[in-house]
Design an enzyme around this catalytic site. Structure first.
Site, PDB file in Angstrom:
ATOM      1  N   SER A 336       0.668  22.731  17.188  1.00 27.09           N
ATOM      2  CA  SER A 336       1.177  21.365  17.045  1.00 27.09           C
ATOM      3  C   SER A 336       0.104  20.294  17.204  1.00 27.09           C
ATOM      4  CB  SER A 336       2.236  21.142  18.115  1.00 27.09           C
ATOM      5  OG  SER A 336       1.639  21.301  19.383  1.00 27.09           O
ATOM      6  N   THR A 337      -1.122  20.679  17.471  1.00 29.58           N
ATOM      7  CA  THR A 337      -2.165  19.654  17.592  1.00 29.58           C
ATOM      8  C   THR A 337      -2.653  19.314  16.188  1.00 29.58           C
ATOM      9  OG1 THR A 337      -4.018  21.174  17.748  1.00 29.58           O
ATOM     10  CG2 THR A 337      -2.903  20.638  19.802  1.00 29.58           C
ATOM     11  N   CYS A 338      -3.366  18.197  16.074  1.00 34.43           N
ATOM     12  CA  CYS A 338      -3.777  17.803  14.727  1.00 34.43           C
ATOM     13  C   CYS A 338      -5.183  18.322  14.420  1.00 34.43           C
ATOM     14  CB  CYS A 338      -3.691  16.298  14.583  1.00 34.43           C
ATOM     15  SG  CYS A 338      -4.081  15.430  16.079  1.00 34.43           S
ATOM     16  N   MET A 339      -5.409  19.595  14.715  1.00 37.32           N
ATOM     17  CA  MET A 339      -6.715  20.180  14.416  1.00 37.32           C
ATOM     18  C   MET A 339      -6.521  21.384  13.511  1.00 37.32           C
ATOM     19  SD  MET A 339      -8.715  20.020  17.988  1.00 37.32           S
ATOM     20  CE  MET A 339     -10.322  19.485  17.553  1.00 37.32           C
ATOM     21  N   ILE A 377      -3.000  16.423  23.819  1.00 36.34           N
ATOM     22  CA  ILE A 377      -1.865  15.918  23.029  1.00 36.34           C
ATOM     23  C   ILE A 377      -0.507  16.141  23.705  1.00 36.34           C
ATOM     24  CG2 ILE A 377      -0.602  16.092  20.845  1.00 36.34           C
ATOM     25  CD1 ILE A 377      -3.136  16.387  19.420  1.00 36.34           C
TER      26      ILE A 377
END
Ligand SMILES: Cc1ncc(COP(=O)(O)O)c(C=O)c1O
Length: 411
Positions: A336-339, A377
């Site tokens: 769910s992280t933006c990486m 996050i």
């Protein structure tokens, strides 16, 4: 565990969450103890806090008779807070104030640097009447018969401890100042966790004990770095078992005259080998999408919670779908992280009909996860204890809140 059980926990505590099986941890520790005790009763298990210092887990270790094996001030005070009477204090840098506390507490201290030696000598000169005892970490040469170094990460030499050349001078210095040497520590992290490494470790330790006549030794500490506690789904057919390590270590020790005479306790410091299969991680599927013929399942979990070192192997896992589905397809499970690098499972078989609200459980996440998890996050995930065949659950750690997040800052 089944869908209904995971869903029940999710509704109560939210997702993602860790599951902790304390019974499994106790069974692992007991099995390791049992592997040694029939042949040599004087075994001490020092549970490696750094691997996973969840307090409920450490308390199980304490009740099973383990010492706390700690490597920092934070771990030292945690062990004391949890009521450990027996602490093994390792680590490359022990700051003066905590080292002095440990000397006063009569902890088993394995010195690793000249800086620490200075503190101990100063302490002894200030309290000449006090009996001061310490241990020393020996730097081990883990080169096998083919000339290959087995030290972790393929390093030619490890950086911890004192070399055999340094040992002689240090032992004399300590003795000249009336300080007893009661422990020798040979922990060496290897790349393969092979049984043969322990033969090298033990033989080098015995050589130092004999040559330097360490006859006050009470703790013969071979350290950790073992294999074990693998989660279901990992192929262990060619992997060592606790008995194999015990036989290797005892074989070398019990055939040595110095060892037979002095009879120190053998200390092992298991971490991953007793805790890996004690934790699982459950997250919820939020979306399924296809881009350029690649399927992605996005969960509310993150790879940083289960593989903070971002290694590339897929961990054992099970998908739990509400609707029964026998057909499978290949997909990536992403976090769910933006990486982009937040890939939890790469190209694995998933139920074809998987959808929003289904779950995935990743197993074998007990070692070097919770202790390495950054707050990135998301709020830090709760840990739910399971017992009695997964039917009873209890909170080991609650989910982090916004108050926890801001608590350390000046607003
Ligand atoms: C001194 C010491 N003891 C024990 C351990 C535990 O090792 P493992 O988790 O590989 O068993 C470590 C890990 O690096 C360590 O540094």
């Amino acid at each position: 565990m089944n869908f209904v059980q995971l869903d029940k926990i999710a509704r109560k505590h939210g997702t993602p969450y860790y599951l902790m099986d304390g019974g499994m941890f106790l069974a692992n520790i007991k099995a390791f103890q049992e592997a040694f005790k029939p042949r040599y009763n004087r075994l001490i298990v020092g549970y490696s806090f750094k691997t996973n210092y969840v307090p409920a887990l450490c308390k199980i270790a304490k009740e099973a008779g383990c010492y706390a094996e700690v490597v920092s001030e934070m771990e030292y005070v945690l062990a004391k807070r949890l009521g450990f009477e027996h602490i093994i204090f390792n680590g490359p840098i022990k700051k003066e104030s905590v080292l002095i506390t440990a000397l006063k507490d009569k902890a088993v201290i394995n010195l690793d640097s000249g800086y620490e030696l200075g503190t101990v000598l100063k302490y002894k000169s200030e309290y000449p009447e006090e009996e001061v005892s310490v241990g020393l970490r020996l730097n081990i040469d883990l080169t096998d018969e083919n000339g290959v170094s087995k030290v972790q990460c393929g390093l030619r030499v490890g950086r911890f401890g004192f070399s055999q050349t340094m040992m002689k001078g240090i032992v004399s210095l300590l003795r000249d100042n009336g300080i007893k040497i009661v422990s020798l520590h040979g922990h060496t992290s290897s790349s393969d966790r092979a049984v043969a490494n322990y033969n090298l470790i033990v033989l080098q330790m015995l050589q130092v004990c004999e040559c330097l006549e360490l006859n006050d030794l009470q703790y013969f500490d071979v350290g950790g770095g073992f294999f074990g506690a693998a989660a279901k789904g990992i192929d262990v057919s060619n992997k060592p078992k606790y008995e194999n390590y015990a036989n290797c270590i005892l074989g070398a020790c019990l055939s040595n005259e110095w060892f037979k005479q002095v009879q120190p306790a053998i200390v092992i410091e298991p971490g991953v080998s007793v805790v890996a299969n004690v934790f699982s991680y459950v997250s919820k599927i939020f979306q399924v999408k296809e881009i350029a013929k690649q399927k992605f399942l996005t969960t509310d979990g993150t790879v940083f919670d289960i593989k903070p070192t971002l290694h590339s192997s897929n961990l054992p896992h099970i998908f739990y779908t509400k609707e029964c589905c026998n057909k499978t397809c290949i997909a990536n499970l992403v976090g769910s992280t933006c990486m982009e690098k937040d890939v939890i499972l790469k190209e694995v078989e998933v139920p074809e009909g998987i959808e929003y609200g289904d779950y995935v459980k990743i197993d074998g996440v007990g070692a070097y996860t919770i202790v390495l998890t950054p707050t990135f996050i998301n709020f830090i995930s709760p840990i739910i204890g399971v017992m009695d065949n997964d039917d009873k659950t209890f909170i080991v750690r609650r989910r982090q809140t916004i108050d926890d997040v801001v608590a350390l800052y000046t607003l």
